[in-house]
Design a protein around this motif. Structure first.
Motif, PDB file in Angstrom:
ATOM      1  N   HIS A  55       1.033  -1.116   0.046  1.00 42.70           N
ATOM      2  CA  HIS A  55       0.062   0.034  -0.170  1.00 42.70           C
ATOM      3  C   HIS A  55       1.068   1.232  -0.034  1.00 42.70           C
ATOM      4  O   HIS A  55       1.287   1.570   0.874  1.00 42.70           O
ATOM      5  CB  HIS A  55      -0.875  -0.191   1.042  1.00 42.70           C
ATOM      6  CG  HIS A  55      -1.672  -1.341   1.228  1.00 42.70           C
ATOM      7  ND1 HIS A  55      -2.903  -1.333   0.575  1.00 42.70           N
ATOM      8  CD2 HIS A  55      -1.315  -2.611   1.921  1.00 42.70           C
ATOM      9  CE1 HIS A  55      -3.232  -2.658   0.812  1.00 42.70           C
ATOM     10  NE2 HIS A  55      -2.395  -3.332   1.572  1.00 42.70           N
ATOM     11  N   THR A 210      -2.207  -2.501  -3.674  1.00 39.82           N
ATOM     12  CA  THR A 210      -3.343  -3.593  -3.512  1.00 39.82           C
ATOM     13  C   THR A 210      -4.647  -2.741  -2.757  1.00 39.82           C
ATOM     14  O   THR A 210      -5.427  -3.386  -2.341  1.00 39.82           O
ATOM     15  CB  THR A 210      -3.015  -4.782  -2.963  1.00 39.82           C
ATOM     16  OG1 THR A 210      -2.311  -4.544  -1.776  1.00 39.82           O
ATOM     17  CG2 THR A 210      -1.996  -5.679  -3.687  1.00 39.82           C
ATOM     18  N   ASP A 375       3.403  -6.512   2.011  1.00 41.36           N
ATOM     19  CA  ASP A 375       1.913  -5.810   2.650  1.00 41.36           C
ATOM     20  C   ASP A 375       2.631  -4.556   3.581  1.00 41.36           C
ATOM     21  O   ASP A 375       1.878  -4.306   4.457  1.00 41.36           O
ATOM     22  CB  ASP A 375       1.328  -6.844   3.546  1.00 41.36           C
ATOM     23  CG  ASP A 375      -0.042  -6.420   3.630  1.00 41.36           C
ATOM     24  OD1 ASP A 375      -0.599  -5.403   3.259  1.00 41.36           O
ATOM     25  OD2 ASP A 375      -0.860  -6.870   4.539  1.00 41.36           O
TER      26      ASP A 375
HETATM   27 ZN    ZN Z   1      -2.593  -5.290   2.222  1.00 41.16          ZN
END
Ligand code: ZN
Length: 479
Positions: A55, A210, A375
Motif C-alpha cells: 500500500h 493493492t 504488505d
Molecule cells: Zn494489504
C-alpha cells in the motif's frame, strides 16, 4: 548503458541496454563513445524486484507516523525499538513525537490502552489534531481537535462514523480510509519520493498497490507522480469497482461477509471489463467464501488477461489446496510477518493453525502459483528481509513457525521476479529482448544467498535508466 563484468546465473558477462530493453549480452562488449558505463565488479545482475502486494501511500505516510506499537526510544536492553505496552508508554511516545500540524499514529491495539475514543486520545494529545489507526487497518480514532478540523459532526450520518448516545461523534471511524484521505488531502500532503528512493535502494523496480480504495483519481495521482519523478518504479494498481483495468480488490471480513449474490454481481462486472479479481483472505472462512464466489462465476473467458488472486492466504488448510489449483489462483503471501508478529501468533493460534500459517513450499508442491510481497506498511518493506523470512520462518524469539513451509533462497527470490500481472507465473530473466528493469548486487548471488538480510544493492535500473546508485556512507546503513 553498458554494464561490465556482471554475474548472470553463474557466469560473468557484459550487458548493454537500449530503448528500455536489454539489447546485447556477451563475454566482452566494447564501450561506445558517450556511453554510460557501470562497472559491476562481479556483482550479480538480477531482474528488478516486484513487490506483489503493498500500500504505497499508506507506507509513505507511515514514514512520518508514530508507531503506537513501539516506543521510538532505545529500550533498557539496548534494542532500537521496544514495544509500547500500556497507556503511560503510549502517552510518552505520542508526546515525544516532534513537529506540528497533524499527528498520525499507526499500529494501535486495544491491549495497549483499551478501546480509544476522542476523549481518551485527548488525554495523550490535545494541542494538535491527531489520528491513530488500529493495527487491523479497519479503524481510525481522532482526537477532539481532529474531529473539529474535519467537521465530523456535519458528517455524523456517514456509515462508519460512530456516534455516542447523544448522537455526537466518538472520533471512531470504521473503514473510512478513502473518505478520510479525501478530507485530509490538502491539509496533510504526503511526500512519496523518499519511499520510492528507499524501494529503489532495495532493487525494487515495480510494485502492485493493492489498496481496495484505489479509484480513477488514485490512478491519475500515480501517473502524475511517475511523470514528475516522485515515483521511480512501475506501479500496477488494483482497486474498486469503478476502475476499468487492474484487478478488482475485494475485502472479505469473516465477521461481516457480504451476500454471495452481491459478490457474484461484482465479480461478473469485473469479468466484463476483463479485470481479474483479488480477494483479501486472512482466515479459512474468508478463503472458502472467496472460492465459493469464484466457483459460481467461473472464468469462462480463455483469453482473460489476468489470473485471479488470493491476497495473504494467511491460513490455508490442505483440503483447500486442490480448489485453489483448480481455479488457477495465485496466492500472494507475506512470510515477512513471521518475525515480528510470530510470538503473538504463537500465543493466539493452535499448533494446527500455526502449521498452516503463511504457507509457501506446500503451495508450490501443490502446483499453486505464489507471489511474494511485503504488505507494507503492515509488514516489513525490505524485500530481502521478506525473503529471509520465507527461507528461515523465524520469529523474533528465534522459534521456527511451520518449518515444512521453508523455501530455498532461490525460490524466495523467484517470488519477487514474476510479472506484475502473473504473480508466481513465468520468471523474468536477464536476456536479450527483455525489459531493462534490473538490480545489480554488490556481490555474486553465491556469496550472499546464505544470509539474504546482508544483500546490498549497488545500482537499480528501470527501463534502461539508472534510478539508484549506492554511495558509501549514505546508503551504507541498513534498516
Ligand atoms: Zn494489504
Amino acid at each position: 548503458m553498458l554494464i561490465k563484468n556482471a554475474v548472470i546465473e553463474g557466469s560473468q558477462k557484459d550487458i548493454r541496454c537500449g530503448g528500455g530493453f536489454i539489447s546485447e549480452i556477451a563475454d566482452l562488449l566494447e564501450v561506445r563513445s558517450g556511453e554510460c558505463v557501470i562497472e559491476a565488479s562481479g556483482g550479480e545482475l538480477l531482474p528488478g524486484l516486484h513487490d506483489h502486494h503493498m500500500h504505497f501511500f499508506a507506507t509513505a505516510a507511515l514514514q512520518r507516523s508514530v508507531d503506537c506499537g513501539r516506543s521510538n526510544a532505545p529500550s533498557e536492553t539496548g534494542e532500537q525499538t521496544a514495544f509500547v505496552h500500556d497507556a503511560e508508554s503510549l502517552g510518552q511516545t505520542l508526546a515525544n513525537y516532534s513537529g506540528e500540524g497533524w499527528l498520525r499514529g499507526v499500529n494501535y491495539h486495544e491491549s495497549i490502552a483499551g478501546d480509544l475514543d476522542r476523549l481518551q486520545l485527548d488525554v495523550f494529545v490535545s494541542d494538535r489534531p491527531a489520528r491513530v489507526q488500529h493495527r487491523s487497518g479497519k479503524l481510525w480514532i481522532l482526537n477532539s481537535l481532529a474531529v473539529e478540523k474535519l467537521d465530523l459532526a456535519a458528517h455524523k450520518n456517514l456509515p462508519g462514523v460512530e456516534v455516542d448516545k447523544n448522537g455526537m461523534p466518538t472520533g471512531r471511524l470504521f473503514r473510512l480510509d478513502a473518505w478520510l484521505g479525501q478530507q485530509l488531502g490538502r491539509q496533510d500532503p504526503i511526500d512519496v519520493s523518499v519511499l520510492s528512493h528507499q524501494l529503489a535502494s532495495f532493487g525494487v523496480t515495480g510494485f502492485t498497490d493493492t489498496s481496495a480504495t484505489n479509484e480513477a483519481t488514485t490512478v491519475k495521482q500515480f501517473q502524475e507522480m511517475h511523470e514528475r519523478g516522485g515515483i521511480l518504479q512501475k506501479a500496477y494498481l488494483m482497486g474498486d469497482d469503478s476502475l476499468d483495468s487492474g484487478h478488482l480488490k475485494i475485502l472479505l471480513d469473516e465477521d461481516n461477509l457480504p451476500h454471495l449474490n452481491e459478490l457474484e454481481a461484482r465479480i461478473l462486472c469485473a469479468r466484463e471489463k476483463k479485470r481479474g479479481v483479488a480477494f483479501h483472505c486472512v482466515s479459512h472462512i474468508e478463503l472458502l467464501f472467496a472460492i465459493a464466489a469464484l466457483n459460481s462465476c467461473a472464468n469462462l473467458d480463455p483469453h482473460a488477461q489476468f489470473a485471479d488472486r488470493i491476497e495473504h492466504g494467511a491460513m490455508i488448510f490442505d483440503d483447500v489446496l486442490p480448489m485453489l489449483q483448480a481455479l488457477n489462483l495465485s496466492v500472494i503471501t507475506q512470510p515477512g510477518f513471521l518475525y515480528e508478529r510470530g510470538p503473538q501468533y504463537q500465543k493466539n493460534l493452535t499448533e494446527y493453525e500455526l502449521a498452516h500459517l503463511y504457507r509457501y513450499q506446500r503451495l508450490l508442491d501443490a502446483g499453486i502459483m505464489v507471489g511474494l510481497s511485503s504488505d507494507a506498511p503492515y509488514g516489513p518493506l525490505n524485500p530481502w528481509q521478506v525473503m529471509k523470512g520465507a527461507v528461515e520462518r523465524k520469529t523474533s524469539a528465534g522459534d521456527v513457525i511451520g518449518p515444512q513451509e521453508r523455501v530455498t533462497p532461490e525460490q524466495a527470490l523467484i517470488g519477487y521476479l514474476s510479472d506484475a500481472k502473473a504473480p508466481g507465473g513465468a520468471v523474468r530473466r536477464i536476456a536479450v529482448g527483455e525489459q531493462a528493469d534490473m538490480c545489480l548486487l554488490t556481490r555474486a548471488w553465491s556469496g550472499v544467498k546464505a544470509d539474504l538480510s546482508q544483500v546490498l544493492v549497488a545500482h537499480t535500473v528501470v527501463s534502461g535508466e539508472l534510478i539508484y546508485s549506492r554511495t558509501e556512507g549514505v546508503d551504507g546503513q541498513r534498516d
